[in-house]
Design an enzyme around this catalytic site. Structure first.
Site, mmCIF file in Angstrom:
data_model
loop_
_atom_site.group_PDB
_atom_site.id
_atom_site.type_symbol
_atom_site.label_atom_id
_atom_site.label_comp_id
_atom_site.label_asym_id
_atom_site.label_seq_id
_atom_site.Cartn_x
_atom_site.Cartn_y
_atom_site.Cartn_z
ATOM 1 N N ASP A 212 73.896 -32.472 28.998
ATOM 2 C CA ASP A 212 73.271 -33.558 29.740
ATOM 3 C C ASP A 212 73.911 -33.740 31.116
ATOM 4 O OD1 ASP A 212 71.583 -36.016 29.773
ATOM 5 O OD2 ASP A 212 73.536 -37.003 29.922
ATOM 6 N N GLU B 238 70.625 -29.263 31.566
ATOM 7 C CA GLU B 238 69.739 -30.303 32.079
ATOM 8 C C GLU B 238 70.178 -30.610 33.500
ATOM 9 O OE1 GLU B 238 68.292 -34.570 32.819
ATOM 10 O OE2 GLU B 238 70.363 -34.129 32.325
HETATM 11 C C1 GLC Z 1 70.106 -37.389 31.474
HETATM 12 C C2 GLC Z 1 69.114 -37.977 30.499
HETATM 13 C C3 GLC Z 1 68.721 -39.331 30.963
HETATM 14 C C4 GLC Z 1 69.945 -40.183 31.095
HETATM 15 C C5 GLC Z 1 70.993 -39.521 31.969
HETATM 16 C C6 GLC Z 1 72.321 -40.151 31.782
HETATM 17 O O1 GLC Z 1 69.545 -37.146 32.688
HETATM 18 O O2 GLC Z 1 68.017 -37.130 30.362
HETATM 19 O O3 GLC Z 1 67.796 -39.911 30.090
HETATM 20 O O4 GLC Z 1 69.597 -41.401 31.667
HETATM 21 O O5 GLC Z 1 71.206 -38.179 31.626
HETATM 22 O O6 GLC Z 1 72.914 -39.750 30.586
HETATM 23 C C1 GLC Z 2 68.431 -37.909 37.931
HETATM 24 C C2 GLC Z 2 69.354 -36.921 37.361
HETATM 25 C C3 GLC Z 2 68.895 -36.414 36.032
HETATM 26 C C4 GLC Z 2 68.454 -37.547 35.147
HETATM 27 C C5 GLC Z 2 67.548 -38.487 35.823
HETATM 28 C C6 GLC Z 2 67.296 -39.653 34.938
HETATM 29 O O1 GLC Z 2 67.271 -37.273 38.315
HETATM 30 O O2 GLC Z 2 69.514 -35.833 38.226
HETATM 31 O O3 GLC Z 2 69.925 -35.713 35.449
HETATM 32 O O4 GLC Z 2 67.760 -37.029 34.057
HETATM 33 O O5 GLC Z 2 68.109 -38.906 36.996
HETATM 34 O O6 GLC Z 2 66.297 -40.418 35.517
#
Ligand code: GLC
Ligand code: GLC
Length: 654
Positions: free
Chosen positions: A295, A337
């Site tokens: 993540d 991700e």
């Molecule tokens: C990732 C998840 C998102 C979350 C963020 C912080 O981007 O997909 O839902 O808010 O990480 O953990």
């Molecule tokens: C930003 C981050 C991503 C996360 C997202 C959540 O785009 O880069 O990691 O999933 O915020 O809204």
């Protein structure tokens, strides 16, 4: 120590020293399972130089480096010894077939345990449903212990070893992983490793002033450092709180919190953090997880004067985790991700780092093409950016639990005479339904008043026009919306890589606005596309192919089965073609003795592809569309109805 030769020597020397100590520590265990222990030793020796090099690069300058190195090695041994036998067998199997995830048999799904099935045991009961859909990969949204109330949908983890008691237990998770594995479904879980919740034991200890644990996070007594960092930081959740730091009145400190205020960023410059998180990772691996979703990878290393995203050390840390995983749990893959610039997304993908990755560019540009009815930016970008290194794969998705951000490259846009920032605001307006004649019903997410940036929330079906069409009882619009939904799926199912369905989308779930009445959710519009599954309704529509939802489901099940029968869809090799029609997106897939030409019409009018191009790229003179089973010939132009996608395969004329 930068010289490769020197590192090699030091690696050998350090392992000699550490290994003999390790053999003493684990003498009895090693004797009890000597063949097993040998496998472990072989893997350590194979990985050691790489792991040592990475760790030395990150932490070699710290006086207690050797201590941490030994602790990391001990942790791998401990985790290996308790790794269940069936997982060790899976390790061997996957080492022998490292390309298993490239198969056209792979189809992913993702869901929240509570919203989809109540509990882990409830989810077990849904196994027949997952099999009916044809899933081989199931991502369960974060299910570890997390704060009551707002926990960012579980992305604020309070313990990596205890399941949220409302969902089940760690034993139930392991049983579920086992059961699903027996049915050919790989379990995917998150490794939320950029931050913990402020209720994690480490954070609690930091709150009591324990210096060892204070150093796990970024705590500052005043604004000096936060101000200095913020000069170059991007705000991720500007609507939640300005800046990236949170003032904690209880400890009189500023805490680095990239996301929500209760998500404390971990300090990976401290080797103790890497070691501790490596142990948590191995614990998760031993529950039977086959794919770990890393993540928020972009944010894990901070450097003053930069955006603190995608720093070189972030890659070194992930590679070091990868190396640790190769030693203990080689069956497990990493999925990145990184929802960042396409160049940066690519930088995390390699067999030594993350073997698979979300494809946010394809996702965003499919929506872009749907809005503009033109495929030029999609085509241009895919031509240059779809190719991946050997041994890796894209995870292609349309929607996820997160918002949509317009992450295409500005120069790609300019190349196609598109003004990037104007285009982004057009796309936001379009998907928020603020543009004349827009079919979409999206909701804005994290609109930043200072920069005008925004992202979009909403379910696939609502963004593709189904919500508006149903509400205005417009049969023609309903038909078009359903076609759009199937068009997008036909692409992620055939383009190469692992298609991932955000469960709910397979039945065309519409936006659910009631989140606005929940104080813990109201501030986060992503909840509009995270509704609770209504199984009574689902059963009804599943048996009613006449309803748009039932039709989407039936067609999707059919498309998934069809995908699995096409050897040409194996692997990543996709040739994007010039269709000479600005509304038609096309590509060729090759393999297993099959040639497949896919053409998709993004316009709401019928479109043609010239016969000459069909003869050039097509699978022969006579061919069939696998989707409609229609027989065609390259004698005439290919005529595509609005939003129609064809998968053309050679067929001898009868
Ligand atoms: C990732 C998840 C998102 C979350 C963020 C912080 O981007 O997909 O839902 O808010 O990480 O953990
Ligand atoms: C930003 C981050 C991503 C996360 C997202 C959540 O785009 O880069 O990691 O999933 O915020 O809204």
């Amino acid at each position: 120590m930068t010289d490769a030769k020197q590192i090699q020597q030091q690696a050998t020397l350090s392992l000699e020293r550490l290994w003999s100590r390790l053999e003493i520590t684990f003498r009895d265990e090693a004797k009890a399972a000597s063949a097993d222990w040998l496998v472990f030793e072989t893997r350590v020796r194979h990985e050691w130089e790489r792991l040592f090099g990475l760790l030395v690069g990150l932490y070699g300058g710290q006086y207690d480096f050797f201590y941490h190195l030994e602790e990391i090695l001990n942790a791998t041994a401990r985790s290996w010894l308790v790794r269940p036998n069936r997982l060790k067998q899976l390790d061997a199997q996957r080492e022998a077939t490292p390309e298993w995830f490239q198969s056209q048999q792979m189809v992913g799904g993702m869901c929240y345990v509570d919203l989809f099935a109540g509990t882990l045991n409830g989810l077990r009961d849904r196994l027949p449903y997952f099999k009916k859909l044809g899933l081989t990969y199931l991502h369960l949204m974060p299910l570890f212990e997390s704060p009551e109330g707002n926990s960012d949908g579980g992305y604020a983890v309070s313990s990596y070893r205890r399941i949220n008691p409302r969902l089940g237990t760690i034993e139930e998770l392991a049983e579920l992983a086992h059961l699903f594995q027996e049915h050919g479904i790989s379990l995917v879980l998150d490794f939320v490793f950029n931050h913990t919740s402020d209720e994690h034991e480490w954070a609690r200890r930091a709150q009591t002033g324990n210096n060892e644990y204070e150093r796990f996070y970024f705590l500052f007594p005043d604004r000096t450092m936060p101000d200095a960092y913020e000069r170059t930081l991007r705000e991720i959740f500007p609507a939640v709180r300005r800046g990236s730091f949170t003032w904690r009145e209880d400890i009189h400190k500023w805490v680095w919190t990239t996301f929500n205020s209760f998500q404390w960023d971990l300090n990976y410059a401290n080797p103790a953090v890497f070691r501790a998180m490596a142990e948590e990772m191995l614990f998760i691996a031993n529950t039977g997880v086959e794919i770990l979703r890393l993540d928020a990878v972009a944010f894990i290393w901070k450097r003053m004067g930069t955006s603190c995203e995608n720093q070189p050390e972030a890659h070194q840390i992930i590679q070091a985790f990868n190396s640790v995983a190769r030693i203990v749990a080689p069956a497990m893959l990493f999925k990145s991700e990184a929802i960042v610039h396409p160049d940066d997304v690519l930088s995390y993908i390699s067999p030594q780092e993350c073997q698979i990755s979300y494809n946010p560019l394809l996702m965003a540009l499919l929506w872009e093409s749907l809005a503009t009815r033109e495929v030029k930016l999609l085509n241009h970008s895919m031509r240059n950016r779809f190719r991946l290194p050997q041994g890796t794969a894209w995870v292609n998705y349309l929607r996820s639990h997160d918002d949509i951000g317009w992450t295409f490259d500005d120069n790609d846009a300019r190349w196609e005479w598109i003004d990037p920032s104007g285009h982004r605001s057009f796309l936001n307006q379009f998907y928020m339904g603020r543009f004349v004649d827009s079919f979409a019903r999206g909701v804005s997410f994290q609109e930043n008043p200072a920069t005008g940036d925004a992202r979009v929330s909403g379910t696939l079906a609502s963004l593709a026009g189904l919500e508006q069409a149903i509400q205005s009882s417009d049969e023609q619009q309903i038909d078009l919306a359903v076609r759009r939904i199937l068009l997008l799926h036909s692409i992620i199912l055939s383009i190469g890589g692992i298609p991932l369905i955000y469960l709910g989308d397979e039945v065309g779930t519409l936006n659910e606005y009631s989140f606005a009445n929940d104080i813990y959710k109201a501030g986060d519009s992503r909840w509009v596309h995270r509704p609770k599954a209504d199984w009574d309704w689902r059963e009804e529509i599943e048996n009613d192919p006449g309803s748009p939802h039932g039709h989407i489901f039936a067609e999707l099940v059919r498309l998934i089965a069809l995908r699995k029968q096409q050897p040409a869809i194996y692997g990543n090799d996709t040739e994007f073609i010039e269709t000479s029609n600005g509304h038609l997106f096309g590509y060729v897939r090759h393999g297993g003795g099959q040639r497949l030409l896919v053409v998709a019409n993004f316009s709401d009018y019928p479109q043609e592809m010239e016969a000459e191009l069909l003869r050039m790229y097509g699978p022969g003179y006579s061919f069939a569309d696998m989707i409609t089973d229609q027989t065609l010939t390259a004698e005439r132009p290919l005529l595509l109805e609005p939003y129609r996608c064809v998968w053309l395969e050679a067929r001898s004329a009868v």
